[in-house]
Design a protein around this motif. Sequence first.
Motif, short mmCIF file in Angstrom:
data_model
loop_
_atom_site.label_atom_id
_atom_site.label_comp_id
_atom_site.label_asym_id
_atom_site.label_seq_id
_atom_site.Cartn_x
_atom_site.Cartn_y
_atom_site.Cartn_z
N ILE A 1 14.81 -21.73 108.64
CA ILE A 1 14.93 -20.26 107.76
C ILE A 1 15.64 -19.99 106.62
N PHE A 2 16.61 -21.55 106.83
CA PHE A 2 17.75 -21.40 105.30
C PHE A 2 17.14 -21.41 104.13
N PHE A 3 16.56 -22.28 103.84
CA PHE A 3 14.73 -22.52 103.02
C PHE A 3 13.73 -21.04 102.73
N ILE A 4 13.60 -20.21 103.42
CA ILE A 4 13.19 -19.12 103.38
C ILE A 4 14.29 -17.82 103.05
N PHE A 5 14.98 -17.96 102.95
CA PHE A 5 16.56 -17.35 102.22
C PHE A 5 16.67 -17.25 100.92
N VAL A 6 16.52 -18.77 100.51
CA VAL A 6 16.82 -19.93 99.40
C VAL A 6 15.22 -18.89 98.62
N ALA A 7 14.26 -19.05 99.65
CA ALA A 7 13.33 -18.98 98.00
C ALA A 7 12.78 -17.57 98.06
N THR A 8 13.07 -16.78 99.13
CA THR A 8 13.32 -14.93 98.33
C THR A 8 13.93 -14.91 97.16
N MET A 9 15.51 -15.51 96.72
CA MET A 9 15.62 -15.15 95.30
C MET A 9 14.88 -15.41 93.55
N VAL A 10 13.56 -16.05 94.21
CA VAL A 10 12.60 -16.28 93.06
C VAL A 10 11.77 -14.91 93.40
N ILE A 11 11.73 -14.46 94.38
CA ILE A 11 10.75 -12.77 94.27
C ILE A 11 10.77 -11.85 92.81
N PRO A 12 10.15 -12.01 92.44
CA PRO A 12 11.30 -10.57 91.02
C PRO A 12 10.73 -9.40 92.07
N PHE A 13 11.66 -8.29 91.61
CA PHE A 13 12.31 -7.37 92.57
C PHE A 13 11.09 -6.56 92.07
N GLN A 14 10.48 -6.28 90.81
CA GLN A 14 9.46 -5.51 90.13
C GLN A 14 8.00 -5.42 91.43
N SER A 15 7.67 -6.50 91.54
CA SER A 15 6.53 -6.67 92.56
C SER A 15 6.79 -6.20 94.05
#
Length: 276
Positions: free
Chosen positions: A107-121
């Motif tokens: 769960i923690f790594f999922i939260f961290v991974a979401t930081m690299v998703i661009p908002f525009q997408s």
Amino acid sequence: MENERYTGLTFLLELFGVILAIFFLVPFYYVLGNSFKSFADILQNTSALPKTFDFTNYSQAVVIMDFWRALLNSLIISVASNAVIVLFCSMAAYKLVRTKHKISTIIFFIFVATMVIPFQSIMIPLVKVGSTLHLMNSHYGLVVMYLAFGSALSIFLYHGFIKGIPIELEEAAIIDGCSPFMVFWKVVFPLLKPITVTIVILNTLWIWNDFLLPSLVLRDEELRTIPLATFYFFGAYTKQWNLALAGLVLGILPLLIFFFAAQKQIIRGITSGSIK
């Protein structure tokens, strides 16, 4: 000889820093200086200092862009967003740290991974989901979205800080009769003050300056934040540079005051976090 060499290098670095600072301050000089001029004076010489400091541009800009309403909207959204982010993210990070299980790590790594998703997408799905859940065109809907987008970084920072808190403090509180809920709020949360201050400051700078998300969510004029009010004001008065520049200064000023008032807290929070 070696000390002289280091002294000369230090002087060159300081000189370079001063020149770089002046270079970055030039746009602020043009915006601030020309905001006190009449439109005719701006056309005559944009680089000259204003002959007199006339605040007429500011008084007109405050009325036209409805500055005080926009300021109140920005304050409500920033305070409410920070409150829910600190509340939920601190508890979530604490639970993830103290729960020794693979699921917590995932769960923690999922939260961290979401930081690299661009908002525009995710803008189009966000609008569709927001419309379905009746979150559009409201302050509370925008606060919920800021909680969602601000959770990743906040949980990441809280997670790293909580790992440095000795678990023996919590065990002693449990022996004294504290429930898990009381352990967090009476023992752990007060120790999170340095990183909490840092998170609040970082999120405030982001939320206060954010334009894209409020432009998607807020439609009514009375709900506009300062970036939105400044955008529409500047678009309507782009040919009247004296009023437009005064509006830009009004939009920048609250955040500058907040930043200079809180910069010591930023340094304290970062330093304390690095020691932890």
